[in-house]
Design a protein around this motif. Structure first.
Motif, PDB file in Angstrom:
ATOM      1  N   THR A  47      -1.121   6.838  20.565  1.00  0.00           N
ATOM      2  CA  THR A  47      -2.138   6.351  19.608  1.00  0.00           C
ATOM      3  C   THR A  47      -2.441   7.252  18.492  1.00  0.00           C
ATOM      4  OG1 THR A  47      -4.070   6.962  21.024  1.00  0.00           O
ATOM      5  CG2 THR A  47      -3.481   4.615  20.912  1.00  0.00           C
ATOM      6  N   ARG A  48      -2.801   7.019  17.253  1.00  0.00           N
ATOM      7  CA  ARG A  48      -3.311   7.930  16.263  1.00  0.00           C
ATOM      8  C   ARG A  48      -4.548   7.234  15.653  1.00  0.00           C
ATOM      9  NH1 ARG A  48       0.471  10.623  11.703  1.00  0.00           N
ATOM     10  NH2 ARG A  48      -0.367   9.155  10.439  1.00  0.00           N
ATOM     11  N   VAL A  49      -5.441   8.327  15.491  1.00  0.00           N
ATOM     12  CA  VAL A  49      -6.737   7.978  14.669  1.00  0.00           C
ATOM     13  C   VAL A  49      -6.827   8.483  13.202  1.00  0.00           C
ATOM     14  CG1 VAL A  49      -9.358   7.897  14.719  1.00  0.00           C
ATOM     15  CG2 VAL A  49      -8.171   7.777  16.834  1.00  0.00           C
ATOM     16  N   LEU A  50      -6.876   7.507  12.202  1.00  0.00           N
ATOM     17  CA  LEU A  50      -6.771   7.945  10.803  1.00  0.00           C
ATOM     18  C   LEU A  50      -8.315   7.385  10.283  1.00  0.00           C
ATOM     19  CD1 LEU A  50      -3.688   6.256   9.333  1.00  0.00           C
ATOM     20  CD2 LEU A  50      -4.036   8.754  10.201  1.00  0.00           C
ATOM     21  N   VAL A  51      -8.888   8.383   9.458  1.00  0.00           N
ATOM     22  CA  VAL A  51      -9.952   8.388   8.661  1.00  0.00           C
ATOM     23  C   VAL A  51      -9.704   8.099   6.968  1.00  0.00           C
ATOM     24  CG1 VAL A  51     -12.302   9.299   8.044  1.00  0.00           C
ATOM     25  CG2 VAL A  51     -11.338   9.593  10.346  1.00  0.00           C
ATOM     26  N   ARG A  52     -10.069   6.976   6.536  1.00  0.00           N
ATOM     27  CA  ARG A  52     -10.142   6.881   5.225  1.00  0.00           C
ATOM     28  C   ARG A  52     -10.882   7.981   4.386  1.00  0.00           C
ATOM     29  NH1 ARG A  52     -11.034   2.807   0.593  1.00  0.00           N
ATOM     30  NH2 ARG A  52      -9.968   4.277  -1.191  1.00  0.00           N
ATOM     31  N   LEU A  53     -10.479   8.654   3.386  1.00  0.00           N
ATOM     32  CA  LEU A  53     -11.152   9.596   2.609  1.00  0.00           C
ATOM     33  C   LEU A  53     -11.452   9.292   1.147  1.00  0.00           C
ATOM     34  CD1 LEU A  53      -9.697  12.922   4.074  1.00  0.00           C
ATOM     35  CD2 LEU A  53     -11.812  11.678   4.842  1.00  0.00           C
ATOM     36  N   ASP A  54     -12.301   9.677   0.546  1.00  0.00           N
ATOM     37  CA  ASP A  54     -12.788   9.669  -0.835  1.00  0.00           C
ATOM     38  C   ASP A  54     -11.863  11.014  -1.250  1.00  0.00           C
ATOM     39  OD1 ASP A  54     -14.173  10.838  -3.378  1.00  0.00           O
ATOM     40  OD2 ASP A  54     -14.973   8.872  -3.205  1.00  0.00           O
ATOM     41  N   ALA A  55     -11.178  10.430  -2.510  1.00  0.00           N
ATOM     42  CA  ALA A  55     -10.277  11.594  -2.903  1.00  0.00           C
ATOM     43  C   ALA A  55     -10.887  12.805  -3.621  1.00  0.00           C
ATOM     44  CB  ALA A  55      -9.146  11.090  -3.794  1.00  0.00           C
ATOM     45  N   THR A  56     -12.208  12.495  -4.205  1.00  0.00           N
ATOM     46  CA  THR A  56     -12.914  13.529  -4.837  1.00  0.00           C
ATOM     47  C   THR A  56     -13.715  14.311  -3.737  1.00  0.00           C
ATOM     48  OG1 THR A  56     -13.134  12.234  -6.648  1.00  0.00           O
ATOM     49  CG2 THR A  56     -14.477  14.056  -6.557  1.00  0.00           C
ATOM     50  N   THR A  57     -14.330  13.785  -2.888  1.00  0.00           N
ATOM     51  CA  THR A  57     -15.259  14.604  -1.795  1.00  0.00           C
ATOM     52  C   THR A  57     -14.764  14.911  -0.520  1.00  0.00           C
ATOM     53  OG1 THR A  57     -16.186  12.356  -0.867  1.00  0.00           O
ATOM     54  CG2 THR A  57     -17.173  13.295  -2.944  1.00  0.00           C
ATOM     55  N   PHE A  89       0.958  -1.272   0.107  1.00  0.00           N
ATOM     56  CA  PHE A  89      -0.091   0.052   0.078  1.00  0.00           C
ATOM     57  C   PHE A  89       0.907   1.319   0.065  1.00  0.00           C
ATOM     58  CE2 PHE A  89      -2.375  -3.368   1.916  1.00  0.00           C
ATOM     59  CZ  PHE A  89      -3.612  -3.547   1.184  1.00  0.00           C
ATOM     60  N   GLY A  90       1.665   1.525  -1.070  1.00  0.00           N
ATOM     61  CA  GLY A  90       2.194   2.928  -1.210  1.00  0.00           C
ATOM     62  C   GLY A  90       1.772   3.951  -1.820  1.00  0.00           C
ATOM     63  N   PHE A  91       2.186   5.055  -1.780  1.00  0.00           N
ATOM     64  CA  PHE A  91       1.561   6.117  -2.547  1.00  0.00           C
ATOM     65  C   PHE A  91       2.591   6.744  -3.453  1.00  0.00           C
ATOM     66  CE2 PHE A  91       1.105  11.045  -1.996  1.00  0.00           C
ATOM     67  CZ  PHE A  91      -0.126  11.188  -2.679  1.00  0.00           C
ATOM     68  N   ASP A  92       2.011   7.065  -4.564  1.00  0.00           N
ATOM     69  CA  ASP A  92       2.964   7.866  -5.630  1.00  0.00           C
ATOM     70  C   ASP A  92       2.663   9.363  -5.962  1.00  0.00           C
ATOM     71  OD1 ASP A  92       0.620   7.881  -6.979  1.00  0.00           O
ATOM     72  OD2 ASP A  92       1.460   6.381  -8.482  1.00  0.00           O
ATOM     73  N   GLY A  93       1.887   9.857  -5.029  1.00  0.00           N
ATOM     74  CA  GLY A  93       1.440  11.388  -5.046  1.00  0.00           C
ATOM     75  C   GLY A  93       0.184  11.635  -5.740  1.00  0.00           C
ATOM     76  N   ASP A  94      -0.518  10.666  -6.397  1.00  0.00           N
ATOM     77  CA  ASP A  94      -1.506  10.814  -7.165  1.00  0.00           C
ATOM     78  C   ASP A  94      -2.879  10.532  -6.146  1.00  0.00           C
ATOM     79  OD1 ASP A  94      -3.920  10.613  -8.638  1.00  0.00           O
ATOM     80  OD2 ASP A  94      -2.708   9.123 -10.171  1.00  0.00           O
ATOM     81  N   TRP A  95      -3.576  11.553  -5.703  1.00  0.00           N
ATOM     82  CA  TRP A  95      -4.519  11.122  -4.629  1.00  0.00           C
ATOM     83  C   TRP A  95      -5.934  10.302  -5.297  1.00  0.00           C
ATOM     84  CZ3 TRP A  95      -3.374  11.188  -0.006  1.00  0.00           C
ATOM     85  CH2 TRP A  95      -2.556  11.862   0.542  1.00  0.00           C
ATOM     86  N   GLU A  96      -6.119  10.514  -6.616  1.00  0.00           N
ATOM     87  CA  GLU A  96      -7.054   9.942  -7.232  1.00  0.00           C
ATOM     88  C   GLU A  96      -6.720   8.316  -7.061  1.00  0.00           C
ATOM     89  OE1 GLU A  96     -10.110  11.093  -8.299  1.00  0.00           O
ATOM     90  OE2 GLU A  96      -9.510  12.953  -7.548  1.00  0.00           O
ATOM     91  N   ALA A  97      -5.480   7.832  -7.404  1.00  0.00           N
ATOM     92  CA  ALA A  97      -5.311   6.555  -7.685  1.00  0.00           C
ATOM     93  C   ALA A  97      -4.752   6.091  -6.072  1.00  0.00           C
ATOM     94  CB  ALA A  97      -4.125   6.321  -8.494  1.00  0.00           C
ATOM     95  N   ALA A  98      -4.474   7.095  -5.121  1.00  0.00           N
ATOM     96  CA  ALA A  98      -4.039   6.634  -3.889  1.00  0.00           C
ATOM     97  C   ALA A  98      -4.919   5.489  -2.823  1.00  0.00           C
ATOM     98  CB  ALA A  98      -3.986   7.873  -2.901  1.00  0.00           C
ATOM     99  N   GLY A  99      -6.251   5.214  -3.137  1.00  0.00           N
ATOM    100  CA  GLY A  99      -6.943   4.371  -2.583  1.00  0.00           C
ATOM    101  C   GLY A  99      -6.876   4.605  -1.095  1.00  0.00           C
ATOM    102  N   ASP A 100      -6.394   3.337  -0.355  1.00  0.00           N
ATOM    103  CA  ASP A 100      -6.450   3.396   1.028  1.00  0.00           C
ATOM    104  C   ASP A 100      -5.377   4.571   1.774  1.00  0.00           C
ATOM    105  OD1 ASP A 100      -8.187   1.301   1.890  1.00  0.00           O
ATOM    106  OD2 ASP A 100      -6.963   0.258   0.684  1.00  0.00           O
ATOM    107  N   ALA A 101      -4.498   4.809   1.046  1.00  0.00           N
ATOM    108  CA  ALA A 101      -3.500   5.919   1.422  1.00  0.00           C
ATOM    109  C   ALA A 101      -4.009   7.356   1.557  1.00  0.00           C
ATOM    110  CB  ALA A 101      -2.288   6.097   0.255  1.00  0.00           C
TER     111      ALA A 101
END
Length: 152
Positions: free
Chosen positions: A120-130, A54-66
């Protein structure tokens, strides 16, 4: 007769990820600056998620879970880190929900025996568009289940 070093504690959950503290991470007193701990924890998580695919290449649209945001960060400093060198971060998931997760961490000696900070840290997954919460993918949830801390 030579003394043997004490055995490192056995991890019952999560993973121990190596990190390096550099001279420029230290403050004017020669201690690891308090703001550097979360950065080093983030680098450890990035390395672990990348290893799990689960890497991230800088493209938020393709980032998925990142594509996620921090909702909360709690950290307690247990002992000062007073020199550069090899350390580790012990990482695990406390909770894996539908759109959020809580992870635990310990910033520790490279063998995991000494704890310098924990939190601890809490994360929330976000939709890249909304930028609204959206569910984790099943592949992410599957990988995350392997990091969950059991009720011990």
């Amino acid at each position: 007769m030579t003394a043997e070093a004490p055995a490192a504690p056995v991890l019952t959950h999560g993973r121990l990820v190596p990190v390096a503290v550099h001279f420029d991470d230290l403050d004017a007193l020669g201690l690891l600056h308090n703001a550097r701990y979360p950065v080093l924890v983030e680098r450890a998580w990035t390395a672990l998620w990348s290893e799990l695919g689960f890497g991230f290449d800088g493209d938020w649209e393709a980032a998925g879970d990142a594509c996620n945001a921090v909702k909360e960060l709690r950290i307690t400093y247990d002992a000062p880190v007073g020199r550069p060198g090899a350390y580790a971060v012990h990482l695990w998931l406390e909770r894996l929900g539908t759109t959020g997760l809580t992870y635990g961490f310990r910033f520790c000696s490279d063998d995991g025996a000494v704890t310098y900070a924990h939190g601890t840290r809490v994360l929330v997954r976000l939709d890249a568009t909304t930028l609204r919460p959206t569910p984790w993918s099943e592949s992410f949830r599957s990988a995350g289940r392997g990091l969950l801390r059991s009720a011990d």
